[in-house]
Design a protein around this motif. Sequence first.
Motif, PDB file in Angstrom:
ATOM      1  N   GLU A 162      16.860  10.010 146.572  1.00 56.04           N
ATOM      2  CA  GLU A 162      18.023   9.302 147.107  1.00 56.04           C
ATOM      3  C   GLU A 162      19.233  10.224 147.182  1.00 56.04           C
ATOM      4  O   GLU A 162      19.963  10.235 148.185  1.00 56.04           O
ATOM      5  N   LEU A 163      19.456  11.007 146.141  1.00 57.49           N
ATOM      6  CA  LEU A 163      20.567  11.958 146.166  1.00 57.49           C
ATOM      7  C   LEU A 163      20.363  12.998 147.260  1.00 57.49           C
ATOM      8  O   LEU A 163      21.313  13.400 147.935  1.00 57.49           O
ATOM      9  N   ALA A 164      19.120  13.438 147.422  1.00 59.37           N
ATOM     10  CA  ALA A 164      18.831  14.437 148.459  1.00 59.37           C
ATOM     11  C   ALA A 164      19.129  13.884 149.844  1.00 59.37           C
ATOM     12  O   ALA A 164      19.660  14.594 150.710  1.00 59.37           O
ATOM     13  N   ALA A 165      18.800  12.614 150.084  1.00 59.24           N
ATOM     14  CA  ALA A 165      19.094  12.000 151.381  1.00 59.24           C
ATOM     15  C   ALA A 165      20.603  11.963 151.617  1.00 59.24           C
ATOM     16  O   ALA A 165      21.076  12.229 152.733  1.00 59.24           O
ATOM     17  N   PHE A 166      21.357  11.638 150.578  1.00 58.50           N
ATOM     18  CA  PHE A 166      22.820  11.599 150.691  1.00 58.50           C
ATOM     19  C   PHE A 166      23.367  12.996 150.994  1.00 58.50           C
ATOM     20  O   PHE A 166      24.165  13.175 151.932  1.00 58.50           O
ATOM     21  N   VAL A 167      22.959  13.988 150.219  1.00 61.96           N
ATOM     22  CA  VAL A 167      23.500  15.344 150.360  1.00 61.96           C
ATOM     23  C   VAL A 167      23.144  15.935 151.720  1.00 61.96           C
ATOM     24  O   VAL A 167      23.991  16.548 152.388  1.00 61.96           O
ATOM     25  N   THR A 168      21.899  15.771 152.152  1.00 60.89           N
ATOM     26  CA  THR A 168      21.500  16.350 153.438  1.00 60.89           C
ATOM     27  C   THR A 168      22.183  15.641 154.600  1.00 60.89           C
ATOM     28  O   THR A 168      22.501  16.267 155.621  1.00 60.89           O
ATOM     29  N   ARG A 210      21.330  24.296 149.079  1.00 58.39           N
ATOM     30  CA  ARG A 210      20.118  24.269 149.902  1.00 58.39           C
ATOM     31  C   ARG A 210      20.363  23.473 151.189  1.00 58.39           C
ATOM     32  O   ARG A 210      19.877  23.824 152.270  1.00 58.39           O
ATOM     33  N   ALA A 211      21.115  22.386 151.059  1.00 54.37           N
ATOM     34  CA  ALA A 211      21.378  21.538 152.236  1.00 54.37           C
ATOM     35  C   ALA A 211      22.223  22.263 153.272  1.00 54.37           C
ATOM     36  O   ALA A 211      21.973  22.152 154.473  1.00 54.37           O
ATOM     37  N   VAL A 212      23.247  23.008 152.824  1.00 48.72           N
ATOM     38  CA  VAL A 212      24.095  23.699 153.804  1.00 48.72           C
ATOM     39  C   VAL A 212      23.346  24.842 154.476  1.00 48.72           C
ATOM     40  O   VAL A 212      23.763  25.322 155.535  1.00 48.72           O
ATOM     41  N   GLN A 213      22.226  25.263 153.875  1.00 48.96           N
ATOM     42  CA  GLN A 213      21.389  26.286 154.510  1.00 48.96           C
ATOM     43  C   GLN A 213      20.337  25.671 155.432  1.00 48.96           C
ATOM     44  O   GLN A 213      19.494  26.394 155.967  1.00 48.96           O
ATOM     45  N   ASP A 240      28.856  33.666 151.284  1.00 49.20           N
ATOM     46  CA  ASP A 240      29.151  32.708 152.346  1.00 49.20           C
ATOM     47  C   ASP A 240      28.506  31.353 152.079  1.00 49.20           C
ATOM     48  O   ASP A 240      29.085  30.300 152.395  1.00 49.20           O
ATOM     49  N   VAL A 241      27.328  31.358 151.458  1.00 48.71           N
ATOM     50  CA  VAL A 241      26.668  30.097 151.115  1.00 48.71           C
ATOM     51  C   VAL A 241      27.437  29.381 150.018  1.00 48.71           C
ATOM     52  O   VAL A 241      27.621  28.164 150.060  1.00 48.71           O
ATOM     53  N   ALA A 242      27.900  30.141 149.029  1.00 47.40           N
ATOM     54  CA  ALA A 242      28.705  29.552 147.960  1.00 47.40           C
ATOM     55  C   ALA A 242      29.963  28.903 148.524  1.00 47.40           C
ATOM     56  O   ALA A 242      30.339  27.792 148.120  1.00 47.40           O
ATOM     57  N   GLU A 243      30.584  29.557 149.478  1.00 44.00           N
ATOM     58  CA  GLU A 243      31.799  29.005 150.080  1.00 44.00           C
ATOM     59  C   GLU A 243      31.498  27.718 150.839  1.00 44.00           C
ATOM     60  O   GLU A 243      32.230  26.719 150.720  1.00 44.00           O
ATOM     61  N   ARG A 244      30.428  27.704 151.611  1.00 45.20           N
ATOM     62  CA  ARG A 244      30.074  26.500 152.366  1.00 45.20           C
ATOM     63  C   ARG A 244      29.625  25.368 151.437  1.00 45.20           C
ATOM     64  O   ARG A 244      29.874  24.195 151.716  1.00 45.20           O
TER      65      ARG A 244
END
Length: 274
Positions: A162-168, A210-213, A240-244
């Motif tokens: 459920e959290l993964a669905a929210f984050v993605t 992971r989601a922003v990637q 750059d990933v940390a920033e996003r």
Amino acid sequence: MAPVLAGLVDDAGLFPPTALPMDAALARHRRDLAAAHPMLTHRFLCPASRWDELAGRLRPGEERLRVGVILDGVLPPLESDRHVVELVEVPLGMGGRAAVAAVLQRTADVPVPVFVEPVRGPDQVAAIGQIAEWRERDAAAPRGAKVRCGGLRAGAFPAGTELAAFVTACAGLGVPFKATAGLHRALPYVDAATGFRHHGFLNLVLATARAVQGEGPEEVAKCFAEGADVPAALAALPADVAERTRALLVSYGSCSTDEPVEQVARYGLAKGAL
């Protein structure tokens, strides 16, 4: 402190399970301000219903208190010589997409970021879409989502899927979010007193990364089951990933301000470790 963890923790000392009295919560907050640990946002979370209680304790001449208001009543003044409201969080309780639309309309004139908590269930992702549409229409009034990661009963803890669905969904639609409740330790654990399985705040950070990637819900959900490998995975994030990641995950509220700092040090992610 690395950017992926800097300014991650809002002060939620007024809220359960710590639920400090106002005087004690403010005293702790002032000590934290003096210590200036970079992991803390040094933003004090306060329900609108307790605003008069807070305002009466602010001292003339001291640095203006940076506040996040939980909108359970009338929105207080956004600024005075003793405080500045930086953001507003709206818990929904019951209701679906219509409730989200009503909140967005009701807060349309609020010039600071407003984070709306969609009700858990099948409409949650659709509600994030509503927030994304609002952001496109009015970029001058930034809006985001809020996710609850635990609470005082077992059913308040969402599954990793459920959290993964929210984050993605937030990542895919470009909707920043805040988190609240249950994130007491860096990694997942079972509370000996309650038997509740808590999510780790580092797991939430990694899931966001992971989601922003571009990873999907199934892969992101695995982050909430991981343990010992999470600190190393965060340490290896490109800048750059940390920033996003942190542009998407704004912060989370913690009733303890000592525990997150101690946890980060315990897992080797303190000053200079990243």
